[in-house]
Design an enzyme around this catalytic site. Structure first.
Site, mmCIF file in Angstrom:
data_model
loop_
_atom_site.group_PDB
_atom_site.id
_atom_site.type_symbol
_atom_site.label_atom_id
_atom_site.label_comp_id
_atom_site.label_asym_id
_atom_site.label_seq_id
_atom_site.Cartn_x
_atom_site.Cartn_y
_atom_site.Cartn_z
ATOM 1 N N CYS A 94 15.971 -23.889 54.991
ATOM 2 C CA CYS A 94 15.391 -22.576 55.268
ATOM 3 C C CYS A 94 16.431 -21.581 55.815
ATOM 4 O O CYS A 94 17.322 -21.187 55.086
ATOM 5 C CB CYS A 94 14.189 -22.753 56.200
ATOM 6 S SG CYS A 94 13.063 -21.355 56.154
ATOM 7 N N HIS A 194 10.204 -27.303 54.025
ATOM 8 C CA HIS A 194 10.201 -27.954 55.330
ATOM 9 C C HIS A 194 8.799 -28.455 55.613
ATOM 10 O O HIS A 194 7.949 -28.503 54.741
ATOM 11 C CB HIS A 194 10.711 -27.015 56.418
ATOM 12 C CG HIS A 194 10.151 -25.642 56.372
ATOM 13 N ND1 HIS A 194 8.831 -25.386 56.613
ATOM 14 C CD2 HIS A 194 10.723 -24.452 56.080
ATOM 15 C CE1 HIS A 194 8.631 -24.093 56.513
ATOM 16 N NE2 HIS A 194 9.751 -23.491 56.171
#
Ligand code: GLN
Length: 245
Positions: A94, A194
């Site tokens: 991310c 995630h």
């Protein structure tokens, strides 16, 4: 028995999506095969240790990324490029994915230059790309399905020095338009997935561990574990997206 050393970059600043869960998965899957994990935490101002086998850069919001971007590029960037060129593994998630690339320009125009391990650049858009995501990944010719959750304003495009981690089955991926997700250069992987990423994705966890063991001088093909729970969790995620395993 081998000891895999993981360098965990900025555990205090970049940890927004339960990043320690990914390291717990590495520890569990190594221990189950009789190997050990040593984690070295690296903070702003620290020199990057060059002997680690896997470098981990977690997720963060814009303000978290801003706290570490200069330090990452200035103190650690050159060494990070060198260790990846030398065969070390990197996983960047991310916000970490954005900084592992050339950089991230937030929607307010703030530019955070990255380290250029991945040939990727990111520009913040007016909407956030949020939701469950499934991708069909390919790593060194082997395919596997990866599920996760994504939440990013950044739109990431890849140059010729990286290939995508995979193709989006459901979700937005790098930019919501290309159909690609993530980036891979050598054994450095960047991804928006995630949740944390690895508990529901044992295939990916084991590929990373095999690479790390190779970097540690112990190349092995890891025997499968009883992943009934992990696969059940992945199935639930796939079902929520209207997909079957
Ligand atoms: N700041 C980045 C983005 O919004 C990283 C993602 C995040 O904060 N969740 O694109």
């Amino acid at each position: 028995m081998a000891t895999v050393e993981i360098c965990h970059l900025y555990p205090r600043e970049l940890n927004i999506y339960a990043d320690r869960g990914n390291l717990a998965v590495f520890a569990h899957r190594l221990a189950a095969r009789g190997h050990r994990l040593r984690i070295v935490e690296v903070e702003p101002g620290d020199q990057l240790p060059t002997g680690a086998h896997l470098y981990y850069l977690g997720g963060g919001q814009d303000r978290d990324q801003l706290m570490v971007a200069d330090d990452l590029r200035g103190t650690k960037g050159q060494r990070l490029r060198e260790v990846v060129n030398g065969g070390a593994v990197m996983l960047a998630v991310c916000g970490g994915f954005q900084l592992a690339g050339h950089g991230y320009t937030a929607v307010d125009g703030t530019r955070m230059d990255g380290v250029g391990v991945l040939d990727a650049d990111t520009i913040g858009g007016p909407t956030r790309l949020i939701g469950n995501i499934a991708i069909e990944a390919e790593l060194e010719g082997e395919r596997g399905r990866i599920v996760g959750f994504e939440n990013h304003a950044g739109r990431t495009t890849l140059g010729t020095g990286s290939v995508p981690l995979g193709r989006v089955i459901t979700g937005f991926g790098n930019d919501g338009a290309s159909g690609f997700e993530g980036a891979v250069t050598r054994r450095a992987i960047g991804t928006y997935l995630h949740g944390p990423l690895l508990p529901k994705n044992p295939w990916l966890a084991d590929r990373l561990l095999e690479w790390a063991l190779e970097a540690a001088g112990t190349p092995v093909s890891l025997d499968p574990l009883d992943d009934a729970l992990e696969i059940a969790a992945q199935r639930v995620a796939l079902r929520r997206m209207g997909l079957t395993a």
